[in-house]
Motif scaffolding. Structure first.
Motif, PDB file in Angstrom:
ATOM      1  N   SER A  43       0.852  -1.178   0.000  1.00 40.92           N
ATOM      2  CA  SER A  43       0.000   0.000   0.000  1.00 40.92           C
ATOM      3  C   SER A  43       0.891   1.232   0.000  1.00 40.92           C
ATOM      4  CB  SER A  43      -0.904   0.016   1.226  1.00 40.92           C
ATOM      5  OG  SER A  43      -1.779   1.129   1.162  1.00 40.92           O
ATOM      6  N   THR A  44       0.554   2.174  -0.843  1.00 39.42           N
ATOM      7  CA  THR A  44       1.319   3.410  -0.874  1.00 39.42           C
ATOM      8  C   THR A  44       0.867   4.318   0.264  1.00 39.42           C
ATOM      9  OG1 THR A  44       2.021   5.303  -2.181  1.00 39.42           O
ATOM     10  CG2 THR A  44      -0.215   4.553  -2.531  1.00 39.42           C
ATOM     11  N   LEU A  45       1.826   4.962   0.869  1.00 42.20           N
ATOM     12  CA  LEU A  45       1.549   5.881   1.976  1.00 42.20           C
ATOM     13  C   LEU A  45       2.109   7.267   1.672  1.00 42.20           C
ATOM     14  CD1 LEU A  45       2.505   3.396   4.808  1.00 42.20           C
ATOM     15  CD2 LEU A  45       0.204   4.063   4.130  1.00 42.20           C
ATOM     16  N   THR A  46       2.191   7.607   0.394  1.00 36.65           N
ATOM     17  CA  THR A  46       2.733   8.886  -0.001  1.00 36.65           C
ATOM     18  C   THR A  46       1.714   9.984   0.269  1.00 36.65           C
ATOM     19  OG1 THR A  46       4.043   7.810  -1.707  1.00 36.65           O
ATOM     20  CG2 THR A  46       3.766  10.187  -1.895  1.00 36.65           C
ATOM     21  N   SER A  47       2.018  10.793   1.262  1.00 37.77           N
ATOM     22  CA  SER A  47       1.143  11.884   1.629  1.00 37.77           C
ATOM     23  C   SER A  47       1.924  12.838   2.527  1.00 37.77           C
ATOM     24  CB  SER A  47      -0.076  11.369   2.383  1.00 37.77           C
ATOM     25  OG  SER A  47      -0.760  12.416   3.018  1.00 37.77           O
ATOM     26  N   PRO A  48       1.705  14.129   2.400  1.00 39.60           N
ATOM     27  CA  PRO A  48       2.374  15.046   3.319  1.00 39.60           C
ATOM     28  C   PRO A  48       1.921  14.847   4.766  1.00 39.60           C
ATOM     29  CG  PRO A  48       0.980  16.246   1.750  1.00 39.60           C
ATOM     30  CD  PRO A  48       0.910  14.809   1.397  1.00 39.60           C
ATOM     31  N   ALA A  49       0.800  14.174   4.960  1.00 37.13           N
ATOM     32  CA  ALA A  49       0.274  13.971   6.306  1.00 37.13           C
ATOM     33  C   ALA A  49       0.821  12.709   6.966  1.00 37.13           C
ATOM     34  CB  ALA A  49      -1.250  13.884   6.247  1.00 37.13           C
ATOM     35  N   VAL A  50       1.527  11.874   6.199  1.00 37.66           N
ATOM     36  CA  VAL A  50       2.019  10.602   6.725  1.00 37.66           C
ATOM     37  C   VAL A  50       3.537  10.551   6.628  1.00 37.66           C
ATOM     38  CG1 VAL A  50       1.969   8.088   6.454  1.00 37.66           C
ATOM     39  CG2 VAL A  50      -0.098   9.428   6.013  1.00 37.66           C
ATOM     40  N   ASN A  51       4.199  10.380   7.768  1.00 35.26           N
ATOM     41  CA  ASN A  51       5.649  10.221   7.771  1.00 35.26           C
ATOM     42  C   ASN A  51       6.048   8.752   7.757  1.00 35.26           C
ATOM     43  OD1 ASN A  51       6.367  12.935   7.808  1.00 35.26           O
ATOM     44  ND2 ASN A  51       6.099  13.057  10.025  1.00 35.26           N
ATOM     45  N   LEU A  52       5.277   7.918   8.423  1.00 36.07           N
ATOM     46  CA  LEU A  52       5.583   6.496   8.496  1.00 36.07           C
ATOM     47  C   LEU A  52       4.293   5.742   8.734  1.00 36.07           C
ATOM     48  CD1 LEU A  52       7.783   4.249   8.702  1.00 36.07           C
ATOM     49  CD2 LEU A  52       7.794   4.674  11.154  1.00 36.07           C
ATOM     50  N   GLY A  53       4.174   4.606   8.084  1.00 36.64           N
ATOM     51  CA  GLY A  53       3.003   3.780   8.284  1.00 36.64           C
ATOM     52  C   GLY A  53       3.342   2.346   7.981  1.00 36.64           C
ATOM     53  N   PRO A  60       0.458 -16.017   5.935  1.00 36.00           N
ATOM     54  CA  PRO A  60       1.578 -16.299   6.855  1.00 36.00           C
ATOM     55  C   PRO A  60       2.955 -16.309   6.196  1.00 36.00           C
ATOM     56  CG  PRO A  60      -0.233 -17.787   7.312  1.00 36.00           C
ATOM     57  CD  PRO A  60      -0.596 -17.039   6.053  1.00 36.00           C
ATOM     58  N   ASP A  61       3.033 -16.644   4.909  1.00 39.92           N
ATOM     59  CA  ASP A  61       4.335 -16.666   4.245  1.00 39.92           C
ATOM     60  C   ASP A  61       4.578 -15.410   3.414  1.00 39.92           C
ATOM     61  OD1 ASP A  61       2.346 -17.411   2.427  1.00 39.92           O
ATOM     62  OD2 ASP A  61       3.681 -18.689   1.264  1.00 39.92           O
ATOM     63  N   GLY A  62       3.869 -14.346   3.742  1.00 40.43           N
ATOM     64  CA  GLY A  62       3.970 -13.127   2.957  1.00 40.43           C
ATOM     65  C   GLY A  62       4.620 -11.968   3.679  1.00 40.43           C
ATOM     66  N   PHE A  63       4.649 -10.852   2.968  1.00 43.76           N
ATOM     67  CA  PHE A  63       5.181  -9.600   3.493  1.00 43.76           C
ATOM     68  C   PHE A  63       4.148  -8.502   3.292  1.00 43.76           C
ATOM     69  CE2 PHE A  63       8.915 -11.969   2.087  1.00 43.76           C
ATOM     70  CZ  PHE A  63       9.705 -11.928   3.218  1.00 43.76           C
ATOM     71  N   GLY A  64       4.094  -7.580   4.228  1.00 48.04           N
ATOM     72  CA  GLY A  64       3.292  -6.378   4.085  1.00 48.04           C
ATOM     73  C   GLY A  64       4.237  -5.219   3.885  1.00 48.04           C
ATOM     74  N   VAL A  65       3.993  -4.411   2.860  1.00 43.31           N
ATOM     75  CA  VAL A  65       4.895  -3.302   2.550  1.00 43.31           C
ATOM     76  C   VAL A  65       4.100  -2.008   2.429  1.00 43.31           C
ATOM     77  CG1 VAL A  65       6.625  -2.393   0.952  1.00 43.31           C
ATOM     78  CG2 VAL A  65       6.407  -4.866   1.262  1.00 43.31           C
ATOM     79  N   GLY A  66       4.352  -1.100   3.347  1.00 47.36           N
ATOM     80  CA  GLY A  66       3.833   0.258   3.231  1.00 47.36           C
ATOM     81  C   GLY A  66       4.976   1.100   2.696  1.00 47.36           C
ATOM     82  N   TYR A  67       4.751   1.811   1.619  1.00 48.28           N
ATOM     83  CA  TYR A  67       5.856   2.556   1.021  1.00 48.28           C
ATOM     84  C   TYR A  67       5.433   3.982   0.658  1.00 48.28           C
ATOM     85  CZ  TYR A  67       3.586   1.654  -3.456  1.00 48.28           C
ATOM     86  OH  TYR A  67       2.681   1.609  -4.480  1.00 48.28           O
ATOM     87  N   GLY A  68       6.429   4.829   0.580  1.00 47.72           N
ATOM     88  CA  GLY A  68       6.195   6.210   0.184  1.00 47.72           C
ATOM     89  C   GLY A  68       7.269   6.651  -0.791  1.00 47.72           C
ATOM     90  N   VAL A  69       6.862   7.341  -1.832  1.00 51.41           N
ATOM     91  CA  VAL A  69       7.786   7.881  -2.827  1.00 51.41           C
ATOM     92  C   VAL A  69       7.608   9.397  -2.807  1.00 51.41           C
ATOM     93  CG1 VAL A  69       8.445   7.928  -5.255  1.00 51.41           C
ATOM     94  CG2 VAL A  69       7.588   5.799  -4.241  1.00 51.41           C
ATOM     95  N   HIS A  70       8.664  10.086  -2.445  1.00 51.89           N
ATOM     96  CA  HIS A  70       8.624  11.537  -2.322  1.00 51.89           C
ATOM     97  C   HIS A  70       9.616  12.162  -3.305  1.00 51.89           C
ATOM     98  CE1 HIS A  70       6.162  11.182   1.333  1.00 51.89           C
ATOM     99  NE2 HIS A  70       6.874  10.090   1.545  1.00 51.89           N
ATOM    100  N   ASP A  71       9.658  13.472  -3.362  1.00 53.12           N
ATOM    101  CA  ASP A  71      10.538  14.157  -4.298  1.00 53.12           C
ATOM    102  C   ASP A  71      12.009  13.818  -4.072  1.00 53.12           C
ATOM    103  OD1 ASP A  71       8.394  15.363  -5.533  1.00 53.12           O
ATOM    104  OD2 ASP A  71       8.569  17.230  -4.377  1.00 53.12           O
ATOM    105  N   ASP A  72      12.418  13.690  -2.822  1.00 51.46           N
ATOM    106  CA  ASP A  72      13.842  13.495  -2.567  1.00 51.46           C
ATOM    107  C   ASP A  72      14.159  12.261  -1.727  1.00 51.46           C
ATOM    108  OD1 ASP A  72      12.630  14.573  -0.354  1.00 51.46           O
ATOM    109  OD2 ASP A  72      14.189  16.037   0.055  1.00 51.46           O
TER     110      ASP A  72
END
Length: 110
Positions: A43-53, A60-72
């Motif tokens: 799930s993308t968490l790219t937002s000025p309101a979110v620093n980390l999520g 059970p054999d998977g991964f959960g990935v919260g990610y953010g792509v910002h300018d820098d």
């Protein structure tokens, strides 16, 4: 794009179960089970309101990935069940990003 067909099928299965109705044969097909075993759930968490999520694994054999792509900067928060090697997965993510940036900078991959 799938346009959310998986959520539509999930809703139809849920409604049938909640009303005690028989499920369509599609829901017992091994292919249906396979497409619903998502090892990588993101799930993308790219937002000025979110620093980390975070985002939890859905199997059970998977991964959960919260990610953010910002300018820098680009960041991700990875979660897994204890049986998975999340550190190895993160090393692969880091190497993949390094390779992408190397190619974008016009340098050859080593």
């Amino acid at each position: 794009p799938g346009q959310g067909f998986d959520r539509h099928l999930f809703a139809m299965r849920y409604l049938a179960n909640s009303k005690g109705q028989a499920l369509h044969d599609l829901y017992t097909d091994p292919a249906y089970a396979a497409i619903n075993h998502n090892i990588l759930s993101t799930s993308t968490l790219t937002s000025p309101a979110v620093n980390l999520g975070g985002f939890a694994p859905v199997v059970p054999d998977g991964f959960g990935v919260g990610y953010g792509v910002h300018d820098d900067w680009i960041g991700c928060n990875v979660s897994s069940y204890p049986a998975r090697n999340v550190h190895e997965f993160l090393q692969c993510v880091h190497k993949s990003l390094e390779d992408i940036f190397t190619v974008l900078e016009g340098r050859p991959l080593s």
